[in-house]
Design an enzyme around this catalytic site. Sequence first.
Site, PDB file in Angstrom:
ATOM      1  CB  THR A  82      -0.943   0.028   1.226  1.00 18.03           C
ATOM      2  OG1 THR A  82      -1.707  -1.144   1.219  1.00 18.03           O
ATOM      3  CG2 THR A  82      -1.865   1.205   1.260  1.00 18.03           C
ATOM      4  CB  THR A 140      -3.553  -0.942  -1.425  1.00 20.42           C
ATOM      5  OG1 THR A 140      -2.742  -2.073  -1.098  1.00 20.42           O
ATOM      6  CG2 THR A 140      -5.010  -1.358  -1.414  1.00 20.42           C
ATOM      7  CG  ASP A 162      -7.691  -6.831   2.623  1.00 14.43           C
ATOM      8  OD1 ASP A 162      -6.683  -7.502   2.883  1.00 14.43           O
ATOM      9  OD2 ASP A 162      -7.658  -5.597   2.455  1.00 14.43           O
TER      10      ASP A 162
HETATM   11  N1  GLU Z   1      -5.473  -4.451   1.801  1.00 17.93           N
HETATM   12  C1  GLU Z   1      -5.177  -3.695   2.967  1.00 17.93           C
HETATM   13  C2  GLU Z   1      -6.360  -2.877   3.414  1.00 17.93           C
HETATM   14  O1  GLU Z   1      -7.165  -2.521   2.639  1.00 17.93           O
HETATM   15  C3  GLU Z   1      -4.034  -2.799   2.764  1.00 17.93           C
HETATM   16  C4  GLU Z   1      -2.846  -3.569   2.330  1.00 17.93           C
HETATM   17  C5  GLU Z   1      -1.625  -3.146   2.964  1.00 17.93           C
HETATM   18  O2  GLU Z   1      -1.492  -2.066   3.511  1.00 17.93           O
HETATM   19  O3  GLU Z   1      -0.694  -3.935   2.868  1.00 17.93           O
HETATM   20  O4  GLU Z   1      -6.473  -2.578   4.553  1.00 17.93           O
END
Ligand code: GLU
Length: 616
Positions: free
Chosen positions: A411, A429, A453
């Site tokens: 991200t 991200t 997620d």
């Molecule tokens: N997919 C994560 C989120 O939406 C973020 C990914 C990351 O920061 O590595 O919270």
Amino acid sequence: MPRRRTFLLALTALTAGVLTGPTAANAAAAGPPPEKQPLAIGSGGAVATVDPDATRVGLDVLAAGGNAADAAVAAAAALGVTEPYSAGIGGGGFFVYYDAATGKVSTIDGRETAPLAMGADAFLDAHGNALPFEEAVESGLSVGTPGTPRTWTRALDEFGTLSLGQALQGAIRLADKGFVVDETFRQQTADNEAKFRRFAPTADLFLPGGAPPEVGSIFRNPDLADTYELLAAKGVDLVYTGELAHEIVTTVQDPPVAAGQPEVRSGLLEPVDLARYTAPDREPTHVDYRGLDVYGMPPPSSGGSTVGEALNILERFPMSSLSDVAALHRYLEASALAFADRNAYVGDPAYVQVPLAELLSDEFAAERACAIDPDMALPKPVPAGVPDGDYGPCPSGASATAAKGTEGLSTTHLTVADKAGDVASYTLTIEQTGGSGITVPGRGFLLNNELTDFTFKAADLTKPEPNLPAPGKRPRSSMSPTIVLNDGAPLLALGSPGGATIITTVLQTLVNRIDRHMSLLDAIAAPRASQRNNPTTDAEPAFLKKYGPALEKLGHEFAPVDEIGAATGVEFLPGGLLLAAAEPERRGGGSAGVVHEVAGNPDAGDPRLAPRIGNG
Ligand code: GLU
């Protein structure tokens, strides 16, 4: 409503390479990567990202008269080139914007969506067990409909002055001419080498000559330059209903696995999933924290609600006057309590009744805060509270199950302010570093693995789980782009990468800045710990050295981790000056810039550089 102006002259200058700076220099020859500067103070607009080329692209847009939305989109597109493992048109994100003309904070939800064909058991094997996480990541199954292209056009249409084509010019030039590889890019490529080798177009693009690119070499991505050119010419419908939509669907359904590599799971995306995608406006979360207005991202992100609930809990303690250890104890306890509620109640609001107003109410915070013992850490995990509007003395007795976070550590967050006082706080991200590992053949960008997620399987089958997969659903996020106003005027904005640690990074930085009176840069640089309602608290070595023994005496247990988060932010100083701050060390450090830099040291008593709150 569009407010287009003509930027032809300025943009001609940009594309001709007339402006000087790192971007222009990169095109010449291989050499050292551009300098990174963690702090910049000045006027005319400010940009803070993790990357000097992206910051330069944003600053060039501001210098040419673009506003914060224009510069944020331009810098995000540049990050798609230089940080392709964290950001890009194959992913999603959340855009929070303060419009100085209206005084209003708005958000755009560019989160990826699950295919209509995806059910609650999508990430379970034939025996009902959760799939191994890596197997789910490196597959078509984890790819959701990308939200970033739509976010960019929505942001430009609602708040910007540039067309998409104009906003993409800096990124097109960067992708075409190339950028100088730095240690972070080389290391991230090396860390992902095995994943990238699995997919032929990814290995071809990111392992040139069969290996991660050398530090100091020029990395070009002509395919991405062409893709951006195409979007510039034809618009982002290309991604949702046009030829790119077709290519994305084909790639996800039949991932381009390299010869000799094991097969991967195919994905469920269909043309209809892309065609029906929207990036809706959402009412930002809001809490009043010590007289300041803190705005964040509502569900499907858990960022705004969890940061907001924890702040409401902490507001009940004199965080400025406590010792470091006493303040950190309360910060860790408030984080655990807020994470318990996040895990129990937050999911996509189109599918789950999220009790958002109650989670963010002072009354609920009071009930949660009374669980905190000043002398002893609560046993973790703590049970979730009951945000039902009926609050009384400290409840007790419920049992709790720790929820294992599956978010990655990828991200990127960028923060932009312009000279009119507009502010963009934008986190984007592709989920894991390198996303699913699947590059759309010939298009130069990676596809996300955002659907990992989702909670694969509920930790406690007797309780409702708000984050199971469902058709068209958005997975819960932790991204926490934040904007803080003081008396209706912008004071500061920030955000961070880092999966679920994003929430604690933003929270700890806010506490450092607002309560502990650190400068924004020191608040970002300070050693971190992250308590996410797990038996142990993740903590950086410098944190453990400084505070570990004293906090352990209070019952905290720590798990050492190398680093947590990599924030960027912007603060408004008196007299119209702006301060841009970026992470100085973690992940190789970020890059802060302003259009017109002023000389001076914020610590040396220059009143123009004195922050509006705290001692700095
Ligand atoms: N997919 C994560 C989120 O939406 C973020 C990914 C990351 O920061 O590595 O919270």
